[in-house]
Design a protein around this motif. Structure first.
Motif, mmCIF file in Angstrom:
data_model
loop_
_atom_site.group_PDB
_atom_site.id
_atom_site.type_symbol
_atom_site.label_atom_id
_atom_site.label_comp_id
_atom_site.label_asym_id
_atom_site.label_seq_id
_atom_site.Cartn_x
_atom_site.Cartn_y
_atom_site.Cartn_z
ATOM 1 N N VAL A 27 -77.024 -89.523 48.865
ATOM 2 C CA VAL A 27 -78.119 -90.270 48.259
ATOM 3 C C VAL A 27 -78.147 -91.668 48.862
ATOM 4 N N VAL A 28 -79.218 -91.993 49.558
ATOM 5 C CA VAL A 28 -79.375 -93.335 50.117
ATOM 6 C C VAL A 28 -79.870 -94.251 49.006
ATOM 7 N N THR A 29 -79.048 -95.230 48.649
ATOM 8 C CA THR A 29 -79.432 -96.161 47.582
ATOM 9 C C THR A 29 -80.055 -97.442 48.126
ATOM 10 N N GLU A 30 -79.792 -97.742 49.396
ATOM 11 C CA GLU A 30 -80.421 -98.888 50.048
ATOM 12 C C GLU A 30 -80.435 -98.630 51.548
ATOM 13 N N ILE A 31 -81.519 -99.040 52.190
ATOM 14 C CA ILE A 31 -81.629 -98.832 53.631
ATOM 15 C C ILE A 31 -82.183 -100.113 54.261
ATOM 16 N N THR A 32 -81.642 -100.466 55.414
ATOM 17 C CA THR A 32 -82.077 -101.670 56.124
ATOM 18 C C THR A 32 -82.827 -101.260 57.378
#
Length: 448
Positions: free
Chosen positions: A191-196
Motif C-alpha cells: 500500500v503506497v501511503t505517500e509518493i513523491t
C-alpha cells in the motif's frame, strides 16, 4: 469466522462489516456493473490505520483489496478487507525542487491544480479523476506521453506498507528493488501511503480537440494517421471515432452525431502550438474547434473523460504502426454505416519519450509500441457477458497486421489473467516481480 472488532478498536478511521447498513458506502467501483461485497471495509484515515489493517490481515489470513477511486476494479471483491485510501489525500508542492509529495489516496485533479499555480505539471493521464498511485504503478500514459514519457518515469520515491507489516521507503537511494517494482509492476506490491513525483516545467499548454464530421468525410481520420508518422516528438495526439447518442444529456452540437475527435496536447508557447496544429486544422472541414491555449489546471478538458460512475466496458491493445490500410480497416469497423455496439474506438499516438529505454530501471515491461487502441463498448450491461468480448475479438482480428503482441499494465483487462501477464511483462521482469512480491508479501495479503 474472523472477528473484525479487534481491528476496529485499533483504527482512527472506520470499519464496517457486511451485516451493517451502507456497508460499501464510499467504496463503489467506477464501473457500476462491479458490485463489491467484502467481509469488511476499512476507511483509512492515517498511515497507521493502513499498517494496523495489514498486520491484522496477515495474522488472520484474510486478503486485502485496495480502493481509491474505483477506476481499477476489474471484478467484484467478495472476501477479505476492502481498504479504502481516499482519506490519505494530500498534496505538498516544492516549486524550487519541482517535486510534489502526494498522499496515497489523492486524485490527479488535486495535484494538477496545486502544481499549476507554479507553472508546473505532473505527467498525468487523460482523466484527472483517477487516483495518482493506481495510474503510476501501471506505468501511466496521458496527454504528455510523447513529450514526457510514462508517468512512472517521474516517480522519485514512495512510502509503502508491505505485506510484512512494515513501512518501507522505496527509492533509488533507499529500497531499490521495491522502487523498481512500483514503477510499472501494477499489483500485489503493498500500500503506497505517500509518493513523491518530479514535476514538469510547463509554462504554457496549447491543447484541446478538433472535431470532424465523419458522415461528411472520413478523410481527416486517414490524414491524421498519416501525419502521426512524421509528427513532432513534443506533440501528443489521440483520435477517437465516437458515436454520440441522440439524448438530451449530450450537448446539442454533438447530439446524434458520428464524429472524429482529435485530441491534441503541446506543452509550449501559443504561437508554436498554433503553427504545429495548422496541418491538423487542414485535415478537412473542422466541425468544432476547441483547440487553443489551455490553463494547466484544465488539462482534463482535452478529452473530457467521464467524471461520474456508470456501466462501462473497455478493452485495449497496442500497435506497432499505422498506415492507410489500417485507417480503412478501422473506418470499416467503426465508421459510418458500422453496426458494432460500441460508443467509440480510440487510437493514441505515443512513442518518442515513451520509447526511451530505461535499462531495466523500472518494471514497465515493454516500450516497443507507438500507438495504443481502446474500444469503448456500448454502456449496456446486457452486452458485457458475451457480445462485447466477441466484438473486441473482431476488432483485434481486424487490426492484427498492425497489432503489437504486447500490452502496457494499465491496458490489462484482468491483471489476474496469466496470458495477459505474459503479454505485459517479459519473462525476466515477471520473475523479478514475483520475487519482489514473495519477499514483501510472503503471506499473499495483497492478491494480485
Amino acid at each position: 469466522m474472523t472477528d473484525y472488532s479487534t481491528l476496529a478498536d485499533r483504527l482512527t478511521g472506520t470499519l464496517t462489516t457486511r451485516d451493517e447498513p451502507d456497508h460499501t458506502a464510499g467504496a463503489t467501483a467506477f464501473n457500476l456493473t462491479v458490485q463489491h461485497d467484502p467481509d469488511a471495509v476499512v476507511h483509512a484515515a492515517t498511515e497507521e490505520d493502513v499498517l494496523q489493517t495489514v498486520r491484522f490481515a496477515a495474522a488472520e489470513g484474510v486478503p486485502i483489496h485496495l480502493h481509491t477511486t474505483g477506476h481499477g476494479a476489474h471484478a467484484a471483491y467478495e472476501t477479505g478487507i476492502l481498504l479504502v485510501l481516499g482519506g490519505l489525500s494530500s498534496v505538498a508542492i516544492d516549486p524550487a525542487a519541482r517535486i510534489a509529495k502526494v498522499g496515497g489516496g489523492t486524485r490527479w485533479a488535486d495535484v494538477v491544480a496545486a502544481a499549476a499555480e507554479h507553472g508546473l505539471a505532473p505527467v498525468t493521464g487523460s482523466s484527472t479523476n483517477v487516483g495518482v498511485v493506481g495510474f503510476l504503478v501501471g506505468g501511466g500514459l496521458g496527454p504528455l506521453a510523447r513529450s514526457h514519457g510514462f508517468g512512472s518515469d517521474h516517480v522519485v520515491s514512495a512510502r509503502v506498507v508491505t505485506g510484512n507489516g512494515e513501512v518501507v521507503d522505496a527509492s533509488s537511494y533507499g529500497d531499490t528493488e521495491l522502487y523498481w517494482a512500483l514503477r510499472g509492476g501494477k499489483t500485489g506490491l503493498g500500500v503506497v501511503t505517500e509518493i513523491t513525483l518530479a514535476l514538469a516545467e510547463v509554462p504554457s499548454l496549447y491543447a484541446g480537440t478538433l472535431f470532424f464530421d465523419l458522415e461528411e468525410s472520413t478523410e481527416p481520420y486517414a490524414r491524421w494517421l498519416d501525419w502521426t508518422t512524421t509528427a513532432p516528438t513534443d506533440v501528443t495526439t489521440s483520435g477517437l471515432i465516437v458515436r454520440f447518442p441522440d439524448l438530451e444529456v449530450v450537448p446539442s452540437p454533438m447530439r446524434g452525431k458520428h464524429l472524429f475527435a482529435l485530441h491534441v496536447a503541446y506543452p509550449g508557447p501559443e504561437d508554436d502550438g498554433a503553427a504545429l496544429s495548422e496541418p491538423l486544422r487542414e485535415l478537412g472541414s473542422v466541425y468544432l474547434d476547441d483547440l487553443g491555449p489551455l490553463p494547466l489546471a484544465d488539462v482534463a478538458r482535452i478529452t473530457n473523460d467521464p467524471t461520474q460512475p456508470g456501466p462501462s466496458f473497455l478493452r485495449g491493445a497496442t500497435l506497432t504502426h499505422v498506415d492507410r490500410d489500417f485507417a480503412e480497416a478501422v473506418l470499416a469497423l467503426a465508421g459510418p454505416g458500422s453496426d458494432l455496439p460500441i460508443m467509440g474506438l480510440e487510437i493514441r499516438h505515443v512513442g518518442a519519450a515513451t520509447a526511451v529505454e530505461t535499462s531495466g530501471t523500472d518494471a514497465v515491461g515493454f516500450r516497443d509500441f507507438d500507438y495504443t487502441l481502446t474500444m469503448l463498448g456500448a454502456p449496456d450491461p446486457a452486452l458485457f457477458g458475451e457480445v462485447l468480448p466477441s466484438v473486441f475479438a473482431r476488432v483485434e482480428e481486424t487490426v492484427a497486421p498492425w497489432r503489437s503482441p504486447h500490452l502496457t499494465p494499465n491496458w490489462m483487462a484482468d491483471p489476474r489473467d496469466p496470458d495477459e501477464e505474459a503479454r505485459t511483462w517479459p519473462a525476466g521482469v515477471r520473475a523479478r516481480l514475483a520475487a519482489v512480491r514473495a519477499a514483501y508479501d510472503p503471506a499473499h495479503v495483497f492478491q494480485a
